[in-house]
Structures are given as C-alpha cells and as structure tokens.
Write a protein that holds these residues in place. Structure first.
Motif, mmCIF file in Angstrom:
data_model
loop_
_atom_site.group_PDB
_atom_site.id
_atom_site.type_symbol
_atom_site.label_atom_id
_atom_site.label_comp_id
_atom_site.label_asym_id
_atom_site.label_seq_id
_atom_site.Cartn_x
_atom_site.Cartn_y
_atom_site.Cartn_z
ATOM 1 N N LEU A 169 0.863 -1.181 0.000
ATOM 2 C CA LEU A 169 0.000 0.000 0.000
ATOM 3 C C LEU A 169 0.896 1.226 0.000
ATOM 4 C CD1 LEU A 169 -3.215 0.709 1.983
ATOM 5 C CD2 LEU A 169 -1.383 2.388 2.040
ATOM 6 N N HIS A 170 0.588 2.164 -0.873
ATOM 7 C CA HIS A 170 1.339 3.419 -0.907
ATOM 8 C C HIS A 170 0.371 4.589 -0.819
ATOM 9 C CE1 HIS A 170 3.201 6.922 -3.030
ATOM 10 N NE2 HIS A 170 4.181 6.615 -2.202
ATOM 11 N N ALA A 171 0.744 5.601 -0.059
ATOM 12 C CA ALA A 171 -0.047 6.834 0.003
ATOM 13 C C ALA A 171 0.913 7.983 0.296
ATOM 14 C CB ALA A 171 -1.115 6.750 1.090
ATOM 15 N N ILE A 172 0.462 9.192 0.016
ATOM 16 C CA ILE A 172 1.268 10.386 0.294
ATOM 17 C C ILE A 172 0.575 11.168 1.388
ATOM 18 C CG2 ILE A 172 2.135 12.557 -0.674
ATOM 19 C CD1 ILE A 172 2.214 11.153 -3.414
ATOM 20 N N LYS A 173 1.329 11.558 2.405
ATOM 21 C CA LYS A 173 0.742 12.385 3.456
ATOM 22 C C LYS A 173 0.679 13.824 2.961
ATOM 23 C CE LYS A 173 1.255 14.282 8.059
ATOM 24 N NZ LYS A 173 2.141 14.473 9.211
ATOM 25 N N VAL A 174 -0.483 14.445 3.097
ATOM 26 C CA VAL A 174 -0.600 15.845 2.682
ATOM 27 C C VAL A 174 -1.203 16.681 3.805
ATOM 28 C CG1 VAL A 174 -0.783 15.407 0.202
ATOM 29 C CG2 VAL A 174 -2.844 15.348 1.617
ATOM 30 N N ASN A 175 -0.996 17.971 3.684
ATOM 31 C CA ASN A 175 -1.633 18.928 4.577
ATOM 32 C C ASN A 175 -2.987 19.242 3.953
ATOM 33 O OD1 ASN A 175 -2.417 20.962 6.233
ATOM 34 N ND2 ASN A 175 -0.716 22.346 5.744
ATOM 35 N N ASP A 176 -4.032 18.645 4.512
ATOM 36 C CA ASP A 176 -5.339 18.758 3.855
ATOM 37 C C ASP A 176 -6.103 19.990 4.304
ATOM 38 O OD1 ASP A 176 -5.634 17.490 6.443
ATOM 39 O OD2 ASP A 176 -7.751 17.360 5.911
ATOM 40 N N ASP A 177 -5.471 20.808 5.137
ATOM 41 C CA ASP A 177 -6.168 21.989 5.636
ATOM 42 C C ASP A 177 -6.086 23.074 4.576
ATOM 43 O OD1 ASP A 177 -7.362 23.958 7.013
ATOM 44 O OD2 ASP A 177 -5.871 24.084 8.618
ATOM 45 N N ALA A 178 -6.907 22.938 3.549
ATOM 46 C CA ALA A 178 -6.832 23.867 2.425
ATOM 47 C C ALA A 178 -7.171 25.286 2.853
ATOM 48 C CB ALA A 178 -7.771 23.426 1.302
ATOM 49 N N SER A 179 -8.028 25.431 3.856
ATOM 50 C CA SER A 179 -8.415 26.788 4.254
ATOM 51 C C SER A 179 -7.192 27.537 4.780
ATOM 52 C CB SER A 179 -9.514 26.738 5.311
ATOM 53 O OG SER A 179 -9.055 26.037 6.444
ATOM 54 N N VAL A 195 -4.201 23.043 -1.899
ATOM 55 C CA VAL A 195 -4.408 24.461 -2.169
ATOM 56 C C VAL A 195 -5.754 24.630 -2.847
ATOM 57 C CG1 VAL A 195 -3.481 26.524 -3.305
ATOM 58 C CG2 VAL A 195 -1.923 24.752 -2.467
ATOM 59 N N GLY A 196 -6.558 25.554 -2.302
ATOM 60 C CA GLY A 196 -7.845 25.865 -2.913
ATOM 61 C C GLY A 196 -7.646 26.867 -4.035
ATOM 62 N N SER A 197 -8.496 26.774 -5.056
ATOM 63 C CA SER A 197 -8.349 27.705 -6.174
ATOM 64 C C SER A 197 -8.805 29.101 -5.756
ATOM 65 C CB SER A 197 -9.170 27.237 -7.370
ATOM 66 O OG SER A 197 -10.531 27.557 -7.150
ATOM 67 N N ARG A 198 -8.448 30.098 -6.573
ATOM 68 C CA ARG A 198 -8.761 31.486 -6.226
ATOM 69 C C ARG A 198 -10.255 31.747 -6.285
ATOM 70 N NH1 ARG A 198 -4.217 34.293 -5.522
ATOM 71 N NH2 ARG A 198 -5.387 36.221 -5.345
ATOM 72 N N THR A 199 -10.970 30.918 -7.003
ATOM 73 C CA THR A 199 -12.409 31.125 -7.085
ATOM 74 C C THR A 199 -13.131 30.316 -6.020
ATOM 75 O OG1 THR A 199 -12.580 29.279 -8.611
ATOM 76 C CG2 THR A 199 -12.357 31.477 -9.574
ATOM 77 N N GLY A 200 -12.380 29.550 -5.253
ATOM 78 C CA GLY A 200 -13.029 28.721 -4.244
ATOM 79 C C GLY A 200 -13.610 27.450 -4.825
ATOM 80 N N LYS A 201 -13.502 27.300 -6.144
ATOM 81 C CA LYS A 201 -14.004 26.077 -6.761
ATOM 82 C C LYS A 201 -12.844 25.152 -7.077
ATOM 83 C CE LYS A 201 -18.142 28.069 -8.777
ATOM 84 N NZ LYS A 201 -18.935 28.301 -9.978
ATOM 85 N N GLY A 202 -12.820 24.030 -6.461
ATOM 86 C CA GLY A 202 -11.775 23.062 -6.754
ATOM 87 C C GLY A 202 -10.529 23.289 -5.932
ATOM 88 N N PHE A 203 -9.669 22.286 -5.950
ATOM 89 C CA PHE A 203 -8.406 22.366 -5.223
ATOM 90 C C PHE A 203 -7.410 21.436 -5.882
ATOM 91 C CE2 PHE A 203 -11.178 19.277 -3.189
ATOM 92 C CZ PHE A 203 -10.396 18.144 -3.257
ATOM 93 N N ILE A 204 -6.160 21.632 -5.532
ATOM 94 C CA ILE A 204 -5.099 20.756 -6.025
ATOM 95 C C ILE A 204 -4.153 20.456 -4.867
ATOM 96 C CG2 ILE A 204 -5.177 21.592 -8.411
ATOM 97 C CD1 ILE A 204 -2.812 23.421 -7.739
ATOM 98 N N HIS A 205 -3.267 19.488 -5.073
ATOM 99 C CA HIS A 205 -2.206 19.220 -4.109
ATOM 100 C C HIS A 205 -0.870 19.540 -4.779
ATOM 101 C CE1 HIS A 205 -5.349 16.802 -2.082
ATOM 102 N NE2 HIS A 205 -4.692 17.156 -0.990
ATOM 103 N N VAL A 206 -0.017 20.239 -4.039
ATOM 104 C CA VAL A 206 1.287 20.622 -4.572
ATOM 105 C C VAL A 206 2.348 19.794 -3.847
ATOM 106 C CG1 VAL A 206 2.834 22.538 -5.052
ATOM 107 C CG2 VAL A 206 0.370 22.934 -4.901
ATOM 108 N N LEU A 207 2.983 18.879 -4.587
ATOM 109 C CA LEU A 207 3.856 17.880 -3.957
ATOM 110 C C LEU A 207 5.325 18.118 -4.283
ATOM 111 C CD1 LEU A 207 1.754 14.667 -4.774
ATOM 112 C CD2 LEU A 207 1.621 16.137 -2.737
#
Lengths: 439, 383, 439, 383
Positions: free
Chosen positions: A393-403, D55-67
C-alpha cells in the motif's frame, strides 16, 4: 584486494573479511550462510571442508574446487557448463533414469573416501537403462552427475538482491513474504536515498532495515520501532556484512512503549549523588546507563520532532493502528509504504485511508515476478516459482487543511467542505470522473 | 467409460483418496485386499457402497474415501502428481479446439526425429497419450458419439495406454495407434475436427495435421511446447502450411492458501505489554533496593549483588523472532501478539501457496478455415 | 453447406442461419453481435452496410469486403497481413506519428463519399514527420491505415471460447469475471459430459449454462435456479445460437421459492370444473397453465429426488447459503464448483467447508492466463491484459458416515470420531502431515 | 536534486496532483498562473507553503495538491502515464545491478543500426534516457557521490534530457552524451559498476559495455527488450562476450481494485422475496375473482378482464440483469439483493483492476566476474 576500489563503496567491503557471514552456493543449487573466521576450518557437509583463510581477502562471486582442504580457483561458469548441469533434477525425476545407487550407498562410498568421479562411474555402470541411451545423453548425464557430486562452491556477493533471495527462499514467513521485487519497490516508493530521514517498522527480520541502510550509504537517519524491550536484533543485517560506519551513524531504535509520546519511560536513576557511588564499577555502569538514556531521549525527541521523509511498515500488528501512532512524524508530501502478505489486510487499510483527506492517492498493488531459464534452445519460465511476493500500500501524506492555505478571501468554507468530501471519491482509481474535485 | 451406477460393483475402477497428496486408482476385485498406512481394507467391503463413501479400516484405525473416477481425479492419481496442474492446460485446449459432444479429435504423443534431438523430449511436461490425462478428458467430453485418434511413438507406452483405455471402457471412443506421426502422418484424411500435438518437433507433423483435418468447416490445431524456441518454429510452420489466426497462450492455476487466524491486533496491545514490562522491572528494582537498604550486613558480597540488581538491564534475546518471551526478573510477560479480548473475531486470509508451478508449456493455437468456394452466386472471389 | 457435416454437430449449426445473432470482427479489432435476419440490411456503422442474405448459409469464420452493399469474399489473413496491420495503434500512440486529420475531419470525408485509400493519402500528405520516415515505415504506415479504414469484417464462429471472450471483454461484471480459462476449468471440474445431470446457479448472464449446454450436446439434464419470478433469461445463450434440440430436452429452471422443498408454490387453480369454463380461450389458457404447472412440479420432484452429478454456482448471493440449500441434491462423489470474482468470498466458504466432513478436499484456486503476440521477430506477451479471471472453489461431496460403511465389529465409534475430526485438518492442503487420518 | 527544504520557493520544481490520472510537473515562477479544470492558481500562492499542501483555487471552486517531486511522481507525470507501471522494472533493475550510494552507472537509450531496423524501436517501452524515468531514479539512489553516464542516440532527445537534468540540479551526477553506442561505444573504460541498455539491438553494444565495466570487482549488466527474439540474441552475445550468470526476469505490478460493499446476502433473502411476490399475486387474483363474482354485470368486457386477470402471468423482464424490479399486479417488490438487516456489515473486497499492463519488457541480466589473478599464493588456477 584492489586499491582502486573507491571510497564510496564502504557500505560493505568488496572482499571477504574475517567475521563475515558469507553465502555459499553449493553444487546442488542450495545456498548456505556460513561465518568465515580467521584460522577456522569451514565445513560444507558432503561438499567438503576447507580453511577459512583461503577465502579471506577474496572478492565475492568466485568459484572454487576443494582439493585437500585447500581452495582451487575455477573460472566462472559459462552457459555451456550450465546447460550440461542445470537439468540434473529434471532428468533424474522423469522416471526414465532410475538411480541405481541409493542415497545411503552413495553416502557410504563418499565416507569411504571414494572420489566423486568413481561414484559416478559406478552409477553409470549400474544404470539399468543406460546402454539404451545415446552417446550424447551419456555424456550429458555424466557431466550432470559430476556437478552434483563435485566439491565446488561459489561465494555469493551480499548484494541486497542476493541476500533477499536467500532469506525469501529459506523462509518466506520470516521476511513476511517480501520478495526482492517487493523490497525493491518498497525502497523506491519510500524514496530512500543517501541523506534521507526515515521511520521503519520491520517485523521482517530486518530485511527492510537492511535495504534502507544499504541505500543510505551511511548518510541520513533511520529510526525503527521494535516489539521488544531490548534493541531489535535484525538477523538479515548480519548476512549483509555492513561496515560499522554504514549502521551506527544512521540507525536508532525505539519500541512501542518508548515511542509513545504520552509515556515517560521508567528507567533507573542515572543522577546518583556522588557520595552514593560506591565503586568505579558502579560509576562506569552509571555512565553507560546515562549514555543509553541520553541516546534514548535524543531518539525520542528526534522522532517526536517529526518531519521524516517516509514511513515504511512491515508488521505483524494491524497497520492502521501503526499509522495512527506514527503519521504525525511524517512530513507533508512524505510517503507511507505498507507491506503485507495479504491483500485483505491492506484492502481494509485502504478503505480507511480513502475517508481521510490527509492521505493522498492510497493504492494497493500486488507484485509480480517471473524468472526464465535462458539455456540455448531451451528458453522458458522456471517450472516452479514463488506463489506470491506480497502486496504494497502506498499513500502520500498531505496537509489537507486547504483553508489554511487559501490565499484569497473568495474561499467559501462550505463549498470547500463539499469538495473535501468529494476527493475521497476522486482518489479512488476505479473512478473515471476526473472532474470530481471541482466543487 | 467408468461406471455411472450409484454403487460400486466388482470390477469397477475406483479412486482411493487417502489425503489430497495421496490419491490412487484401484480396480475393485473381490477377494483382494487394499493396504495403506491408513489401514487395511477388503475390496469386497467397497462393493455395494455408494461411490463417494468414507470407509473405516478393518482395524478401526484410519479411514479412506472411495470415489468415482473422473478424468481430473485420474490425473491427480497419476504417479507424477504435479500433473494436476495441467487441468488449466487441458481445459483451455478443449475449449479453444471447440471439443464437445461428437467431436473427432487427433492427439499425438512425442515422436523422435533427428531434428528434435536438440529439443527436450519434455517427458515431464507431457499431457499427451502417455499420461492419459488429455485422452481421458477428451473422451469424457466427446462422449460415445465422438472419436479420438491417439498416436503414440513409444511402443511400450502405446501398449500400456491401449490396455488402460480398454479397461476404462474407452475402446469404442479412442483408437490408439503406435506410429511416428512426424514421419508417417495420421491415418485419416479430411476427417478430424481438431488436432493436438504434444511433440518435441511439432513443425514436422503440421503438414500431416492439415491433411487429416476436414476442409468443409473451420478446424483447429494446438501445439504444446515447453520452450520458446519451439514456439517460434511452430508459428512459422503453421503460417507456411496455411493456418490462420495463429496465437499463443500460457495458462496456470494458483492454489490459494487459506488460513483462519485472529485478526492482527492493534499496536496498542504490544505498547501496553511493554509498559508493563517496564513497570515490573522498576518495581522489582525498587523492592531490591529497599531490601538492600534494610539489610545490615557489611559491604561486600551482598551489597555488590544489590548494586548489580539495580543496574539490571533486560537480557537481549539472541534473535527476536525466535524468543518472543522476555524474562524480566521473576515475572514473565507474553510478548507475542494475542487478541486483547477473547471475543476478537477470527479472519480467513487467503494468499497464493508459497511454491507454485511457474510454467507448464506454451499453447500455440491456429485455425484452418474452410477452403474458399470456386464459384458462388452472391460472392466474388478476390484471389 | 456440406452433406458430410455429421449429425453429432447439431448443438449449433455450422453455417449462419436467419435469426442467428452473429459476432462480427471489425477492422479496428472490435467485435459486434448483430442479428442476421432474412432480407434485412445490416449496418456496421462506419465500416458499411450490407445485405443479410449474403451471410445466410455461409460457414462462420470468413472474411468479407463490403462493395456496394454486397459481400466480396476475401482469403483468410496471413501472418504477414497481421504484421502489417496489427500494430496500428502502437504506431499512432507513440507520439511520433501525430495524426494530422482529426476524427471529425475523417468522418466528414467519409460521409462525403471519399474512398478510404484517398483519406489515407491525404493523411500521409499532411503528416508532419512523414518525410523523415524510411520507405519501409511509409509502406507499413500506409497498410495499417488501409486496414483501419477498410470496409472488411470477419464472422466469428460462436464457439464457447469466442462467445466467452466477447462477453468478458464487453463487460466482465456481467459474467462475474469468469474468463474463458475459468469457464473451461469450471466445466472440467464439474465433469460436464453428454448425458450428465447438473444443477447450476448462474447469475453470470447464462455463461455457465451456455457452457454446460454446449458440452452436453442435447443429452442429460440441467436444472438452474434463478432469482426472478419468471424463467431466467440467459442472454449469452442468444449469442451461442443453440439449436432448439440442444436446449429444450435438457434445461429446466426453478427459482429460489419454487426450489424450496418446504414451500408449496401458490399457483392459480388448473382443475376448474368444466361447467365453469366459459370460453375456448379460457380452456386453452387453463391447459397451458396446467402444462406449466406439471412441468414445474416435475422439475421440483426431479430436483428434490437428488443424485445430481455436480452443482455449479456463480451467484451474487453468499455461496455457503446456496450450498446449504442445494447440497442434499448432489450425489456422493459429485463435484461442487463455486466461482467468484473475489478470493475473500471463497476463502470464507472454504473455512466453513473444512469443518464439515461431507466436503472432501475443498480447494480455492486462482486462474491465470497470458496471451502472446507471435508476429515474426516480435514475440511477446500482449501489452495489456485482463487483470483477473476469477477464483474457483472445488470440493467433492462424500458420505462421511463411516460407521454406516464399517464392515467389521472392530470399529470403535469414539476412535472414529477422533479420526473424523482429524480429517478436517488433513484436507488442508497446507498441512504436510499425511498421517493425520490415522486415528 | 530537487529541493529538500520544507517549504516551496520560487524556482522550485513541484508536482501538481489534480487526480491520480492527472499529475503534472510545474516550475514555480512568481507572477505566473496555473490554470486547470480544477481552477486557477497563482504560482506565488504556492511559495512559502509546505510541499504536500492542499491548495484551494482562487475562485473557491476546486483544489489541487502541490507535492515535492520524486522520481516516482516524475514518472507518473510523464506524458505517457502508463509509464508508472515501469516502477516495477526500474526498481528491480536498480536492485539487481546493486546500484546504491556512490555507484557509477552507464545507461544507453536506443541506437539505430541497419540490423535493428527489423526490431521495434520500442519507443513506447523505453525507460531509458528519453523518458528520464530511469535516470531520475538512479540519480536519486546513487546520490552526490555517484555518477551516471547517460547515452542518447537522438540529438533532440539528448538536448531535451540534458536541459531537464540541469533544471533538476542533476548536472553534477548525470553526464549526458549524444552518441551511437552500438557503433561508437562508451567513453569510459574499466570504470562503470553497472550498465543498463534500453536498445533495440543490445547485442551490438554488449562488447562495448564489457570494456566500460571495471574489472577489479563483480559488475553487472541489464538489457531491456520487449521481444523474445531480442532476448535470445542478447543471451548469445552476453555469453560469447564472457558474461556469466545470465538470467532473465519479467516483473509487473497489479493494481488492486478495492470496493467496500455490503456482505453478499444469504439466498434466504431472495427466497422470502419471491414467496412474497407469489403471495401478493395470488392475493390480488383472489380479490379480483371475488370482485368479479360480486359484480352483477353481464358477461362480456368485465368478465373477460377478470378472466384475464386470473390468468395473469408475471411479465418476463427483457433482460434479467437490467430489470431487477418485477411489477407484480400493483405491488412492487425490490428483487435486488439487499442486506436483510440495516446492520449488515460492509466488507472491503479486493481484486485486480479489470485491465492491467500484461508486459513491459524482458530484463536480461548478466554478471562480469573479476578477472582471475595470474598468480596467487594459496590458490591454484585451473584454466
């Protein structure tokens, strides 16, 4: 042996040293692990006995014949040699060549000092169907028998590949079914490199720890969590014959109690008032104890400070309970790699991780490996093979606190909450809707 | 074929199942005895029992199962029991060759030729006439309205197989011929629906096979070869002889190892055990110090012993995988993973058995389409 | 077509008949199932349109070119043809050959009546990198394009192999992941033969029923248990194009209510006093109803009488609950064969069966199949393949009442009881102790 | 190599994870924007965030992960994303060739020769320099003390790869040369620890590889070829050139498809449903008959309708798989399998995804043992 052997290869020595545990491949195809000590005599059972000193200083990978307890260097086997000898068992098992001498008889002959070639001659003479065979077959049969009863062996370089193969073949349970292809993928998925920082839970006899140390080359940090009150003994590290510099600057170990942040280990006092120290012996012991305690505390602090590059798990305990304990110490963008002999164990973990946004892209894969015989005119996959090499099993830990990462005031927490929920579905590789993280 | 009656009769062939790894055929003959390490049985004890009965030995020690033969059990009972793995090959060949009720099939065992001497005779790998696995399976599938022409190069094997087919009531279905088909071909022309070649040099027999196949319908051929070099040469021969849709398959079975074990415990279990070990050790040390302090003996032996005890370190086990039980002072703590509660559910976990068959043979298939009509009302010929 | 086509082949007709559902292989490799009706026109989308009558009476397996809605018979493809056309997608996908005409453009050209070879010419002319390619590649590319846009197709004989492959590729869920290798093994393990008697639970769209009927050749008995109130529709039987005599004398169906021995189906009365019959129409309907009820009762009686040779299960319901219901109707020494897409489902069943002495030697196997491309100089396994073909559980039903079969008075029930318990362990193929059924 | 700092800085390469099937690299450049179907993002928004942030988009719609980039994510982000499957090949090759900190490695991409024109150029199958997958993986593993000599035949690809290596800070580790190694060999002698050849005709480069490998230690070679004919010829060349321990492997990964579903219900559930359907239908019929009998209307329409109703048969669904809901009179009974109780536990079931990679390439490995000493005190030479 050669002065140009450059310094970067000090992870393990390129030649055999006294004290090494060396893998020896015998004529019947078996591999044995034997300790080679200066001035000792080494016994290879029916293959023979030789002086260990003959091997010390030799490069790995050479083939020898034992003659009067001395080693006679042989050239490496060619494909023609292999062709003539490899199929021994095939011929013997097909029911046409009935072995006229019993195992006991052969043993008796060998103990009486009869030379291998004489035993073969006797076998051939007694062979019921032998005269029916073509001259070509006769020659082949003779060569095969010779190989089987010869007093030759080959030293095997303790590469990760060879050591893993040896242990996996010997007892797959002890390495938790981790075959070399699985181990290789685990190390790559965990991004092991010189200078990296890793946490490992290795109930696979040290196979994973050995792989990580081999790849780190003495640079970086590896903290392992063991199940015992004492430092974990990883027997596979012995077979790897690591130099001391490969291991000590890199590896520290805790157990599940000392790795518990909320727990204060109960240790005997180390700060004993000097008037209570009654002897030099006690003083030296207290110093040692203090040193060990400092090391323990340092390792704990280091673990709890977190920011490790990856977490690698091959444990007899339930993997998700381990993740819960150790995931705080993995850095964002770090890899989690869990190995198991059973798909079901990892399926259960994956189901849990899918619901948790801090785990990005959890996937479960089965490894698949096939080896071929490549003798001229007789190329085919090996007739028997290992049934499985494990699941990963593989997964990546992320900071999910997008806010927390939102750069604008446009963000609407509720819409984002919806999106957060949706990504659990989006990460499911069976879903085809690539639009699902648009809220 | 074998008896289809409910009960075993004198003269029937039965399959004795001792264990999965010990299965053997038996011709029931009143008056004879069957001896095994699972006891002694009189054949007459079997007569009148239903096929599929468990039978206890005459001494009351041990038992066996007496089964109705099937081609699959027959294969399992062959001396080389690894042949059971050929069920994958045999069943796929039967399907691909479209063998079913009434089919007319040719099979050929190994033929020796000068050319083939550099290829393995594949005795171990044969499913052809010699072993009887394929023959029995095909005979079952084609039934009384079908026909199997079986060719065997080795005279002794041909005789043995022929006797066996007669004993199993297959003489009406299977015609066995001792013949070198690479040299002398098959004795039928435009008659077979399919051909199966288990030969070291199948390319020598491919033109003969074409001759034997009927031309009014689509017919098929399968060549069974362990080595890739054989496949490459067979493909060329099939193409040159006019076969189409040439393709190749490999098939295997992977036996699963199912174990019912307690669900893996959470790591909190070992954590608590280790804390207990710590506590027990510390408690012991404290009590020993207290005992040492209460003692009024002069410094010396006793003192030294207490001092040692305060410094006590846990004994590292020589190998953590072999010694799971750590002796801490006088208290033993079981360090093996165990369910925390007795109600921990058991789980059935499945994985492939540790060692499996990795290869049997390559199955090269090809199709011979009906000849194009020389004239046709609504169809124009383009060649 | 040929009078020598012998009578035993009436399971399915060797030539195409009006009303058949025929599999047609198109130039792009897809296979379509189309009904061929007398006097109808058949459309193959962009490949073209033709008159169905041209196919009726033809043997299966032929290749045709569509010219002015008429079929022009082509010789079978040789390996050289395949070599030149098979790798079309390979070349197009490798990123070097950028297709200069879009799909829409090509569609427009085709609709405008432009001939395939002209489209290819245009494509080649517009191809950016084309001039860089060797003459050899050019020729190959042209041939491949020709194949892709050609108006040819091949009829596929509805053998069990071909039909299973078609349905499995189309939608593996509908056939419960039963690939042709699994189906073949199921039929062999269940000892299907002309004249045999079988019970089948087929929630795999009739794939298993089709296989059994194909092998029975119109002789024997097959009772299936369905999930619906009405007779089960097995759509795969349509693709098999069975003759009526293959199906009707052999196949009868019940559902889980009518197959319940303790249940008396509630059916409308059939024995209506003649004075209450008001019309011929009602009379005919009552006769039909009586006929159906008699058939139902006969099928029930036949099932409950038992002694079936094998029980084959591929169901969406829990397999052990099905076994409990149907095992009484299987004869001793009969086979039980259960198929599932999931190892775990069968692992749970196997664990249950091991504890029950009436199930001998339960084993779970995974099927494994690999197809190769065998073009000259380019032999290798196919680049993509199906991930799995399912799992199979097999066991033999036995009469475990050894005391009833004991022929002597030496037998001690208690010792035997011990032995009975031990065999559960002995049947476990992971056990090596062959002595375990010695009590 | 790529940044090892905690946070993203201007000029860093990052991996943007949109979905598992949509992963791409990005060079963070303040002032630029990143647009996707998941919204619009300013590069400057990424700067200062931790690698691995959502990261949330500037419009608040959608998000991405920056790895943070890794060789594995880099491979996943390549245009041909099926290449992710090569993780099995790459990692096995690295292990077999004993590549680790400080190793000196040679890799060579495809070279064209007259001879190779009959073999596929295997563009799709390459893991060599062209794609960068193998290069990045090896560079990571050998680290700053290692060395990778990479040879690429195509000039444009060589230029592109060279630029990429510089951008990723790998110029110190990787030396890229535009060269036809089949013709001109390698530029080092007795220096490499291992050689990896991803060439259509590796046999042409095998003697050159031997020259490049150091002779004082055991060294290894791997040839990566999609077709069996290439393997056979490579094996001969390796044997003739003096390599030993020639062997061949294939490796793949099989992605599992895990679904959480209610445990399959027992067949008693459908049995009860079917009985209910029967009962409902019979009840309706009885009521209709009763209604018909109560009716005093003359025979005719009404009577006929009642008669029809008494004869009512369930309507067979056109396809049992599409229509699970049977309409019985006016009552609908859900015929789909459902848990009998709402507490039915869910189970996670795992199987291989329906379509997987069935082949990448054959990996032919061989070993070059150190030359035998010409004299030795305690060792006798036998050749």
């Amino acid at each position: 042996m050669n002065a140009t052997a450059s310094s970067q290869f000090q992870t393990r020595a390129p030649t055999i040293k006294s004290g090494n545990t060396v893998l020896l491949r015998l004529p019947n195809g078996d591999t044995k692990a034997l300790k080679i000590d200066q001035n000792a005599t080494v016994s290879l059972g029916r293959v023979g006995v030789f002086y260990a000193n003959d091997l010390i200083g030799e490069p790995f990978g050479r083939t020898y014949d034992i003659v009067d307890k001395k080693l006679k260097l042989l050239p490496p086997r060619t494909l023609a040699d292999i062709e003539d000898t490899d199929a021994t068992n095939e011929l013997i098992n097909d029911g046409e060549f009935v072995q006229p001498l019993t195992g006991d008889e052969i043993q008796a002959l060998k103990q009486s000092g009869t030379h291998a070639s004489d035993i073969i001659k006797m076998q051939i003479e007694q062979h019921a169907n032998y005269s029916l065979k073509t001259e070509y077959s006769k020659e082949k049969y003779k060569k095969r028998k010779e190989a089987k009863y010869s007093k030759t062996f080959t030293t095997v370089e303790p590469t990760l590949f060879n050591v893993c193969e040896y242990w996996f073949n010997k007892d797959p349970d002890r390495v938790r079914d981790i075959r070399i292809d699985a181990l290789s993928q685990i190390l790559n998925m965990a991004n092991i490199r010189p200078g990296g920082r890793y946490i490992a839970v290795d109930d696979a006899s040290g196979l994973i720890v050995s792989g990580i140390l081999d790849r780190m080359g003495g640079s970086g940090r590896l903290i392992t969590i063991g199940n015992a009150d004492s430092p974990p003994a990883y027997p596979i590290m012995v077979t790897m014959n690591f130099n001391e510099e490969t291991v000590s600057p890199v590896l520290s170990s805790l157990n599940w109690a000392t790795a518990d942040e909320s727990h204060t280990p109960l240790v005997p006092p180390v700060d004993v008032p000097s008037d209570q120290i009654k002897s030099d012996r006690q003083k030296s012991r207290l110093n040692k104890r203090k040193f060990a305690l400092d090391a323990l505390n340092n390792t704990r602090e280091e673990l709890f400070a977190g920011n490790f590059d990856s977490l690698i798990i091959a444990s007899e305990y339930e993997p998700y309970s381990i993740l819960e304990r150790l995931i705080p110490y993995v850095s964002f963008s770090g890899s989690i790699v869990i190995s198991s002999p059973y798909a079901q164990i990892l399926a259960d973990v994956q189901t849990k991780l899918r619901a948790l946004p801090q785990y990005l892209g959890p996937s479960v894969t089965e490894v698949w490996l096939r080896r071929y015989q490549v003798l001229p005119g007789r190329t085919h996959p090996t007739m028997t093979t290992s049934g499985g090499g494990g699941f990963i099993l593989h997964a990546i830990k992320v900071n999910d606190d997008a806010s927390a990462n939102a750069m604008t005031n446009f963000r609407r927490p509720k819409a984002n909450g919806g999106a957060t929920k949706q990504i659990v579905v989006a990460e499911d590789e069976t879903m085809e809707d690539a639009e699902s993280n648009t809220s | 074929m074998w008896s289809t009656a409910r009960d075993i009769a004198d003269g029937d062939t039965v399959i004795i199942w001792l264990t999965r790894d010990l299965v053997q055929p038996l011709l029931v003959t009143a008056g004879k005895e069957f001896n095994s390490k699972f006891g002694t049985y009189r054949h007459s004890d079997f007569i009148g029992l239903a096929f599929g009965s468990k039978v206890g030995s005459r001494t009351g020690k041990g038992f066996i199962h007496v089964l109705r033969p099937t081609p699959e059990l027959w294969t399992l009972a062959l001396p080389h029991r690894t042949q059971i793995l050929y069920i994958a090959d045999i069943s796929l060949i039967v399907s691909y060759l479209d063998i079913r009720a009434g089919s007319k099939v040719i099979e050929a065992g190994p033929c020796a030729s000068v050319e083939s001497s550099s290829f393995p005779t594949t005795t171990k790998h044969r499913v052809g006439t010699g072993s009887g696995s394929f023959s029995h399976s095909v005979a079952r599938t084609i039934g009384p309205s079908g026909r199997l022409w079986s060719y065997e190069f080795h005279e002794a094997r041909a005789k043995k197989a022929s006797d066996e087919f007669s004993r199993h009531g297959l003489a009406e279905i299977i015609t066995l011929t001792h013949q070198n088909v690479c040299k002398d071909g098959f004795n039928v022309t435009d008659e077979a629906d399919s051909v199966f070649l288990d030969l070291p040099a199948p390319w020598d027999a491919v033109p003969h096979a074409k001759q034997a196949l009927r031309k009014d319908r689509t017919t098929r051929i399968c060549c069974f070869s362990p080595c890739m070099e054989q496949v490459l040469r067979t493909v060329s021969a099939l193409n040159e002889t006019g076969f189409s849709d040439i393709t190749m398959y490999e098939t295997l079975v992977r036996l699963q190892d199912v174990s019912q074990i307690p669900a893996p415990p959470p790591v909190s279990e070992i954590t608590e055990k280790l804390k207990k070990v710590e506590a027990v050790r510390e408690d012991k040390r404290q009590r020993q110090i207290a005992a040492g302090q209460r003692s009024h003996e002069p410094h010396g032996e006793k003192r030294k012993r207490t001092e040692d005890l305060t410094d006590e370190e846990p004994t590292p086990p020589e190998d953590p995988n072999s010694g799971k039980r750590l002796k801490v002072a006088a208290v033993e703590v079981d360090m093996s993973p165990t369910p925390t509660m007795s109600v921990t559910p058991k789980v059935s976990l499945s994985k492939v058995v540790p060692e499996v068959r990795g290869h049997t043979s390559y199955l090269t298939f090809a199709t011979l389409f009906p000849s194009l009509p020389t004239n046709a009302s609504n169809i124009q010929i383009d060649s």
